[in-house]
Design a protein around this motif. Structure first.
Motif, PDB file in Angstrom:
ATOM      1  N   ILE A  89      62.431 -19.058  88.955  1.00 50.08           N
ATOM      2  CA  ILE A  89      61.104 -18.428  89.022  1.00 50.08           C
ATOM      3  C   ILE A  89      60.016 -19.498  88.932  1.00 50.08           C
TER       4      ILE A  89
ATOM      5  N   PHE B 170      56.924 -20.407  91.692  1.00 46.12           N
ATOM      6  CA  PHE B 170      55.500 -20.559  91.403  1.00 46.12           C
ATOM      7  C   PHE B 170      55.008 -21.967  91.755  1.00 46.12           C
TER       8      PHE B 170
ATOM      9  N   ARG C 156      51.838  -4.511  90.006  1.00 48.53           N
ATOM     10  CA  ARG C 156      52.841  -3.790  90.807  1.00 48.53           C
ATOM     11  C   ARG C 156      53.887  -3.093  89.947  1.00 48.53           C
ATOM     12  N   LYS C 157      54.075  -3.549  88.709  1.00 48.81           N
ATOM     13  CA  LYS C 157      55.029  -2.925  87.804  1.00 48.81           C
ATOM     14  C   LYS C 157      54.506  -1.608  87.236  1.00 48.81           C
TER      15      LYS C 157
ATOM     16  N   ILE D 240      49.110 -14.550  91.401  1.00 51.11           N
ATOM     17  CA  ILE D 240      50.391 -13.963  91.804  1.00 51.11           C
ATOM     18  C   ILE D 240      51.032 -13.239  90.619  1.00 51.11           C
ATOM     19  N   LYS D 241      50.991 -13.855  89.444  1.00 49.95           N
ATOM     20  CA  LYS D 241      51.552 -13.218  88.247  1.00 49.95           C
ATOM     21  C   LYS D 241      50.803 -11.928  87.918  1.00 49.95           C
ATOM     22  N   LYS D 242      49.484 -11.942  88.099  1.00 49.52           N
ATOM     23  CA  LYS D 242      48.683 -10.741  87.838  1.00 49.52           C
ATOM     24  C   LYS D 242      49.072  -9.634  88.815  1.00 49.52           C
ATOM     25  N   ILE D 243      49.230  -9.973  90.082  1.00 50.48           N
ATOM     26  CA  ILE D 243      49.641  -8.985  91.082  1.00 50.48           C
ATOM     27  C   ILE D 243      51.014  -8.422  90.723  1.00 50.48           C
ATOM     28  N   MET D 244      51.926  -9.271  90.291  1.00 47.93           N
ATOM     29  CA  MET D 244      53.264  -8.799  89.899  1.00 47.93           C
ATOM     30  C   MET D 244      53.156  -7.832  88.723  1.00 47.93           C
ATOM     31  N   SER D 245      52.291  -8.138  87.774  1.00 50.42           N
ATOM     32  CA  SER D 245      52.088  -7.268  86.617  1.00 50.42           C
ATOM     33  C   SER D 245      51.539  -5.911  87.054  1.00 50.42           C
TER      34      SER D 245
ATOM     35  N   TYR E 241      48.438 -21.357  96.945  1.00 56.27           N
ATOM     36  CA  TYR E 241      48.257 -20.067  96.280  1.00 56.27           C
ATOM     37  C   TYR E 241      48.038 -20.285  94.788  1.00 56.27           C
TER      38      TYR E 241
ATOM     39  N   TYR F   3      47.180   1.667  86.021  1.00 57.90           N
ATOM     40  CA  TYR F   3      46.389   0.502  86.435  1.00 57.90           C
ATOM     41  C   TYR F   3      44.921   0.882  86.598  1.00 57.90           C
TER      42      TYR F   3
END
Length: 88
Positions: A40, A44, A64-65, A57-62, A52, A71
């Motif tokens: 992982i 990144f 999406r969960k 990206i980590k925020k988007i992953m959070s 990027y 949200y």
């Protein structure tokens, strides 16, 4: 003394063997987890090298969960607080 050898669990040597196998299995899984964490990190690092933002990206992953409603509620609360602080 019997409990120290695993005999207090009613299995004698079987309990000790079972315990050893459980520990070894957990150790293998920890190694796999470390390997996955390293993979992982590599993803990144690659994203960053391509321009990027890893934090984004980590925020988007959070996001999406989460469920969409959850949200949206968090975003409304955040916006309300930011407005109250004069940040918007």
């Amino acid at each position: 003394m019997a409990e120290e050898r695993g005999e207090g669990m009613g299995g004698g040597q079987v309990a000790a063997d079972e315990l050893r196998l459980l520990i070894e299995r957990a150790e293998r899984l920890e190694e796999e987890k470390k390997g996955i964490a390293d993979d992982i990190k590599d993803v990144f690092a690659e994203a960053k090298s391509r321009g990027y933002d890893p934090k984004a990206i980590k925020k988007i992953m959070s996001i999406r969960k989460k469920k969409r409603e959850e949200y949206q509620e968090e975003e409304m609360i955040l916006e309300t607080y930011m407005q109250a602080l004069g940040m918007l």
